[in-house]
Design an enzyme around this catalytic site. Sequence first.
Site, PDB file in Angstrom:
ATOM      1  N   LYS A 183       1.863 -12.806   2.807  1.00  0.00           N
ATOM      2  CA  LYS A 183       2.919 -13.451   2.857  1.00  0.00           C
ATOM      3  C   LYS A 183       4.240 -12.973   3.370  1.00  0.00           C
ATOM      4  CE  LYS A 183       3.490 -13.707  -1.750  1.00  0.00           C
ATOM      5  NZ  LYS A 183       2.030 -12.944  -2.074  1.00  0.00           N
ATOM      6  N   ARG A 237       7.279 -18.347  -8.992  1.00  0.00           N
ATOM      7  CA  ARG A 237       5.922 -17.578  -9.478  1.00  0.00           C
ATOM      8  C   ARG A 237       5.337 -18.176 -10.880  1.00  0.00           C
ATOM      9  NH1 ARG A 237       6.764 -12.420  -6.532  1.00  0.00           N
ATOM     10  NH2 ARG A 237       4.555 -11.196  -6.661  1.00  0.00           N
ATOM     11  N   ARG A 263      -1.724  -0.719   1.643  1.00  0.00           N
ATOM     12  CA  ARG A 263      -0.464  -1.125   1.960  1.00  0.00           C
ATOM     13  C   ARG A 263       0.490   0.104   2.056  1.00  0.00           C
ATOM     14  NH1 ARG A 263       2.444  -6.087  -0.149  1.00  0.00           N
ATOM     15  NH2 ARG A 263       2.106  -5.246  -2.414  1.00  0.00           N
ATOM     16  N   ARG A 279       3.687   1.668  -2.354  1.00  0.00           N
ATOM     17  CA  ARG A 279       4.560   1.170  -3.690  1.00  0.00           C
ATOM     18  C   ARG A 279       3.518   1.524  -4.976  1.00  0.00           C
ATOM     19  NH1 ARG A 279       5.337  -5.224  -2.455  1.00  0.00           N
ATOM     20  NH2 ARG A 279       4.891  -5.182  -4.932  1.00  0.00           N
ATOM     21  N   ARG A 307      -1.761  -7.339 -11.698  1.00  0.00           N
ATOM     22  CA  ARG A 307      -1.053  -8.157 -10.914  1.00  0.00           C
ATOM     23  C   ARG A 307      -1.898  -9.522 -10.745  1.00  0.00           C
ATOM     24  NH1 ARG A 307       0.834  -4.514  -6.472  1.00  0.00           N
ATOM     25  NH2 ARG A 307       1.889  -6.380  -5.532  1.00  0.00           N
TER      26      ARG A 307
HETATM   27  P1  ADP Z   1       2.143  -9.928   0.192  1.00  0.00           P
HETATM   28  O1  ADP Z   1       3.478 -10.085   0.821  1.00  0.00           O
HETATM   29  O2  ADP Z   1       1.556 -11.303   0.090  1.00  0.00           O
HETATM   30  O3  ADP Z   1       2.040  -9.073  -1.153  1.00  0.00           O
HETATM   31  P2  ADP Z   1       1.642  -8.216   2.548  1.00  0.00           P
HETATM   32  O4  ADP Z   1       2.179  -9.032   3.626  1.00  0.00           O
HETATM   33  O5  ADP Z   1       2.465  -7.090   2.205  1.00  0.00           O
HETATM   34  O6  ADP Z   1       1.309  -9.256   1.360  1.00  0.00           O
HETATM   35  O7  ADP Z   1       0.143  -7.713   3.118  1.00  0.00           O
HETATM   36  C1  ADP Z   1      -0.509  -6.912   2.128  1.00  0.00           C
HETATM   37  C2  ADP Z   1      -1.171  -5.823   2.971  1.00  0.00           C
HETATM   38  O8  ADP Z   1      -2.252  -6.471   3.840  1.00  0.00           O
HETATM   39  C3  ADP Z   1      -0.247  -5.123   3.935  1.00  0.00           C
HETATM   40  O9  ADP Z   1      -0.589  -3.859   4.232  1.00  0.00           O
HETATM   41  C4  ADP Z   1      -0.626  -5.750   5.456  1.00  0.00           C
HETATM   42  O10 ADP Z   1      -0.303  -4.931   6.562  1.00  0.00           O
HETATM   43  C5  ADP Z   1      -1.812  -6.013   5.035  1.00  0.00           C
HETATM   44  N1  ADP Z   1      -2.197  -7.515   5.962  1.00  0.00           N
HETATM   45  C6  ADP Z   1      -1.334  -8.841   5.830  1.00  0.00           C
HETATM   46  N2  ADP Z   1      -1.958  -9.817   6.674  1.00  0.00           N
HETATM   47  C7  ADP Z   1      -3.278  -9.237   6.839  1.00  0.00           C
HETATM   48  C8  ADP Z   1      -4.136  -9.964   7.617  1.00  0.00           C
HETATM   49  N3  ADP Z   1      -4.299 -11.082   7.872  1.00  0.00           N
HETATM   50  N4  ADP Z   1      -5.205  -9.162   7.861  1.00  0.00           N
HETATM   51  C9  ADP Z   1      -5.487  -7.751   7.520  1.00  0.00           C
HETATM   52  N5  ADP Z   1      -4.507  -7.087   6.682  1.00  0.00           N
HETATM   53  C10 ADP Z   1      -3.530  -7.907   6.571  1.00  0.00           C
HETATM   54  P1  AMP Z   2       6.148  -8.530  -4.871  1.00  0.00           P
HETATM   55  O1  AMP Z   2       6.910  -7.639  -3.969  1.00  0.00           O
HETATM   56  O2  AMP Z   2       6.078 -10.186  -4.445  1.00  0.00           O
HETATM   57  O3  AMP Z   2       4.726  -8.294  -4.656  1.00  0.00           O
HETATM   58  O4  AMP Z   2       6.689  -8.430  -6.395  1.00  0.00           O
HETATM   59  C1  AMP Z   2       6.753  -7.227  -6.863  1.00  0.00           C
HETATM   60  C2  AMP Z   2       7.110  -7.413  -8.392  1.00  0.00           C
HETATM   61  O5  AMP Z   2       8.315  -7.945  -8.399  1.00  0.00           O
HETATM   62  C3  AMP Z   2       6.168  -8.286  -9.176  1.00  0.00           C
HETATM   63  O6  AMP Z   2       4.985  -7.900  -9.673  1.00  0.00           O
HETATM   64  C4  AMP Z   2       7.306  -8.627 -10.324  1.00  0.00           C
HETATM   65  O7  AMP Z   2       7.305  -7.575 -11.277  1.00  0.00           O
HETATM   66  C5  AMP Z   2       8.727  -8.999  -9.622  1.00  0.00           C
HETATM   67  N1  AMP Z   2       8.875 -10.186  -9.130  1.00  0.00           N
HETATM   68  C6  AMP Z   2       8.921 -10.438  -7.710  1.00  0.00           C
HETATM   69  N2  AMP Z   2       9.268 -11.831  -7.547  1.00  0.00           N
HETATM   70  C7  AMP Z   2       9.104 -12.287  -8.852  1.00  0.00           C
HETATM   71  C8  AMP Z   2       9.522 -13.735  -9.339  1.00  0.00           C
HETATM   72  N3  AMP Z   2       9.524 -14.640  -8.737  1.00  0.00           N
HETATM   73  N4  AMP Z   2       9.145 -13.846 -10.764  1.00  0.00           N
HETATM   74  C9  AMP Z   2       8.992 -12.811 -11.582  1.00  0.00           C
HETATM   75  N5  AMP Z   2       8.708 -11.588 -11.195  1.00  0.00           N
HETATM   76  C10 AMP Z   2       8.738 -11.215  -9.918  1.00  0.00           C
END
Ligand code: ADP
Ligand code: AMP
Length: 216
Positions: A13, A88, A127, A160, A171
């Site tokens: 995302k 969420r 990541r 992270r 998660r």
């Molecule tokens: P989210 O925001 O949904 O938690 P991220 O955008 O941070 O996910 O992506 C999670 C990990 O996967 C990151 O390390 C990113 O570089 C990698 N990633 C994102 N999209 C793809 C894809 N289409 N193919 C492979 N790796 C990806």
């Molecule tokens: P993310 O960066 O989206 O993976 O979010 C990291 C963490 O932030 C999650 O595991 C939750 O603890 C908190 N968080 C982010 N967005 C929300 C949401 N909309 N509702 C509740 N907790 C959230």
Amino acid sequence: MRVAFLGPPGAGKGTQARELAREWGVPHVATGDLLREALAAATPLGLEAKRYMDQGALVPDEVIIGATAERLREADAARGFILDGFPRTVAQAEALARLLAEQGQKLDAVIFFEVFEPELLRRLTGRRVCRGCGATFHVTFAPPRSAGVCDRCGGELYQREDDSEATVLNRLQVFARQTAPLLDHYRRQRLLTTVRGEGSIESVRGEVREATGALQ
Ligand code: ADP
Ligand code: AMP
């Protein structure tokens, strides 16, 4: 263009939202980033959120709804936004609908990034995030040009804490239990489009562009 990106942690995302927000000229509102920034600044919001984030649990609805509402009332969000990681829960979705209705607006689309668990685990455990600008990389799938250094701003890349395998599994369960009900919620409202999130970063971007084409 008022769009929410929905999907499990690691679905891509943030990767897509960062680029598309630039392309569409709207802010990328990522609630996880918002909370991490609050924590880095040691604000009451950040300190309260930390104990939930460390466990991979959701921050309580009233806390995150208040923080997101405040962000969406800022001037740059008046023309639209990409919400990433919010809503969420069904309660958050209902609060968002009320908030937008107060401003005479509504959500235009919800994009669901469908990615399955083995791929999510590979993505999350590899990541790396920039401490400076928040850009996201992956040690194998999207490596930076120079290890540990952000391509965009030269900042330091870090892993992270909640991307450790134990927290990631929690998660994913939290997603299945608390967030997945939103799929039906938005399907009933005819707002949901599913994209195959397992393709390459470019192919997923193409699918999201296609899904939102009529809105641009
Ligand atoms: P989210 O925001 O949904 O938690 P991220 O955008 O941070 O996910 O992506 C999670 C990990 O996967 C990151 O390390 C990113 O570089 C990698 N990633 C994102 N999209 C793809 C894809 N289409 N193919 C492979 N790796 C990806
Ligand atoms: P993310 O960066 O989206 O993976 O979010 C990291 C963490 O932030 C999650 O595991 C939750 O603890 C908190 N968080 C982010 N967005 C929300 C949401 N909309 N509702 C509740 N907790 C959230």
